[in-house]
Design an enzyme around this catalytic site. Structure first.
Site, PDB file in Angstrom:
ATOM      1  N   HIS A 107       0.877  -1.094   0.077  1.00  0.00           N
ATOM      2  CA  HIS A 107      -0.010   0.068  -0.183  1.00  0.00           C
ATOM      3  C   HIS A 107       0.797   1.261   0.124  1.00  0.00           C
ATOM      4  O   HIS A 107       1.959   1.290   0.633  1.00  0.00           O
ATOM      5  CB  HIS A 107      -0.943   0.258   1.145  1.00  0.00           C
ATOM      6  CG  HIS A 107      -1.956   0.912   1.136  1.00  0.00           C
ATOM      7  ND1 HIS A 107      -1.913   2.298   1.088  1.00  0.00           N
ATOM      8  CD2 HIS A 107      -3.433   0.785   0.671  1.00  0.00           C
ATOM      9  CE1 HIS A 107      -3.125   2.617   1.148  1.00  0.00           C
ATOM     10  NE2 HIS A 107      -4.100   2.176   0.695  1.00  0.00           N
ATOM     11  N   ASP A 162      -8.017  -5.421   0.130  1.00  0.00           N
ATOM     12  CA  ASP A 162      -8.310  -6.333  -1.170  1.00  0.00           C
ATOM     13  C   ASP A 162      -8.173  -7.836  -0.986  1.00  0.00           C
ATOM     14  O   ASP A 162      -8.478  -8.806  -1.603  1.00  0.00           O
ATOM     15  CB  ASP A 162      -7.875  -5.820  -2.224  1.00  0.00           C
ATOM     16  CG  ASP A 162      -8.409  -4.590  -2.915  1.00  0.00           C
ATOM     17  OD1 ASP A 162      -9.522  -4.342  -2.631  1.00  0.00           O
ATOM     18  OD2 ASP A 162      -7.493  -3.753  -3.338  1.00  0.00           O
TER      19      ASP A 162
END
Ligand code: ACO
Length: 431
Positions: free
Chosen positions: A308, A366
């Site tokens: 991320h 996700d």
């Protein structure tokens, strides 16, 4: 934003320039470079905005080092366990948790707007049956400005409010319609006696031929997925919405732009890509092969659902979702789901691998959402539309904040030009 009276000095070509420093309520200080070009004649260079704050905001705060996500100051894990999506929508839009009366009024307003204009049914029929539901979603949300032009005047606060409610209310209906259309089933009208998440499941999974009962545990898991995706500071799609809206474009066009950006596999498309990757891996014994591929500089493969831009520690949303995945799969009696086994083993292997440790790569939101959604019966192509409908409130809240900001001006980055300098046109016969 507080003017700290502190400044940074920039020395350039024998001159010193004072750059004011602002302090946020929490997080790192920010250098104000707005006057830099005017004073010093230089731009700053920051592709991908890795060191640039593009706006000030009071909505969402992320501490990537601590793995903390706050909406209006409230930690995401508390919201996920104690609140529900429409209450979180209220919080994001208006800044405070609602009283019981305010919540009831808000829920009524959203619920009354869940149906779409009947003519939209015809509009849908222009799409190919095999279109990806995201393609349909981008098109239909963009077309909302043709169906609802009485709420496109961004200078009218009442129209802005109506547009916000319409988008939050109708996105589940439009996403469910995109799904039904893709599988050749009739559209299912919303039911206003159901809550937001249960109504979405109803519109996706019920058919006129038989009774459909929404399982409250599945509705709760769906609602939690909505909450966990509701907003995430100035990410790519939110920045797209802000940039589109900086020109004065109408809210439906701006949200359609956000949906288009979200579709990419480095952003919201990662949940679909992650589940496809887990299926490709297939069994626990093939994990080492894929870990090696992810580490290989010459192989474009990346572990989907890992890494991320901001979180360099646990993504707090992934922690909540991992627990939800266990609950949902147990409820559905598929706790031995092979994909979940692969996911858990892959997570452990990566978390203990020097490459992932050194680069601070952790599972993101996700990683587990796809497993839950598939267990609920959604095809992978619906994962990103579900992300889009959840994120709509974040986009709209950021859009409303931006429009109301007196400092709002058109977004217009500059560039480091590396092309040819001026040269004379050459006639075609001389080239
Ligand atoms: N697998 C393997 N290596 C990775 C991964 C990954 N998933 N993510 C990053 N890396 C490596 C990169 O190769 C790079 O290595 P290098 O320094 O040797 O060149 C380093 O880690 C830093 O990666 P960047 O791409 O520079 O980091 P950035 O902040 O730009 O990207 C991103 C973040 C796009 C999320 C990236 O981690 C990624 O592609 N992840 C997979 C896709 C994904 O899951 N996206 C969902 C994000 S969350 C969301 O949008 C809801």
């Amino acid at each position: 934003m507080t003017d700290t009276k502190k400044t940074a000095q920039l020395s350039l070509n024998g001159e010193t320039y004072e750059l004011p420093i602002f302090s946020p309520t929490t997080g790192p200080d920010v250098l104000d470079i707005r006057k830099l070009y005017g004073q010093a004649g230089v731009f700053t260079y920051d592709p991908g905005f890795t060191s640039t704050a593009s706006c000030d905001s009071t909505i969402t705060y992320i501490d990537g080092g601590k793995g903390e996500l706050l909406h209006r100051g409230y930690p995401i894990d508390q919201l996920a366990s104690k609140s529900h999506h429409l209450e979180v929508c209220y919080l994001l839009l208006y800044g405070e948790l609602p009283t019981a009366a305010q919540l009831e009024d808000f829920e009524t307003r959203v619920t009354r707007h869940t149906m779409v204009h009947e003519q939209m049914h015809n509009f849908f029929r222009g799409f190919r049956r095999d279109a990806h539901p995201m393609a349909t979603l981008v098109g239909v949300v963009g077309a909302m400005s043709a169906f609802y032009h009485d709420s496109t005047d961004i200078n009218d606060p009442w129209q802005r409010e109506v547009a916000a409610i319409r988008l939050i209310a109708k996105l589940p209906t439009i996403a469910a319609m995109a799904y039904k259309y893709s599988i050749g089933q009739p559209f299912v009208y919303p039911r206003n006696d159901l809550d937001y998440a249960a109504n979405f499941l109803h519109m996706c999974f019920s058919v006129p031929a038989e009774e459909y009962h929404v399982d409250p545990i599945l509705a709760r898991a769906m609602d939690r997925i909505f909450i966990l995706h509701a907003d995430h500071e100035q990410n790519a799609s939110t920045s797209t919405v802000r940039l589109a809206s900086s020109s004065g474009a109408n809210p439906f066009a701006c949200i359609a732009a956000g949906i288009a950006c979200l579709w990419g596999p480095a952003h919201g498309g990662a949940n679909q890509a992650c589940l496809e990757m887990l299926k490709e891996i297939g069994s626990v014994d093939r994990i080492p092969e894929f870990i090696e591929r992810a580490k290989d500089k010459n192989d474009p493969f990346r572990l989907m659902g890992f890494g991320h831009r901001v979180y360099k520690n646990t993504d707090p949303r992934a922690t909540v979702l991992k627990q939800s995945a266990d609950e949902v799969l147990e409820l559905l009696g598929v706790e031995n789901n092979p994909l979940l086994q692969v996911a858990k083993e892959l997570e452990q292997t990566a978390l203990n691998d020097e490459y992932f440790i050194e680069k601070k790569l952790f599972p993101n939101v996700d990683f587990y959402s796809g497993i839950i959604l598939e267990a609920m019966g959604f095809p992978t192509s619906m994962f990103t539309p579900i992300f889009a409908l959840s994120r709509t409130v974040g986009w709209i809240s950021q859009w409303k904040e931006m429009i109301a900001d007196p400092q709002n001006k058109i977004g217009r980055p500059r560039q480091l030009y590396l092309g040819e300098t001026a040269r004379d046109y050459i006639d075609i016969e001389s080239r």
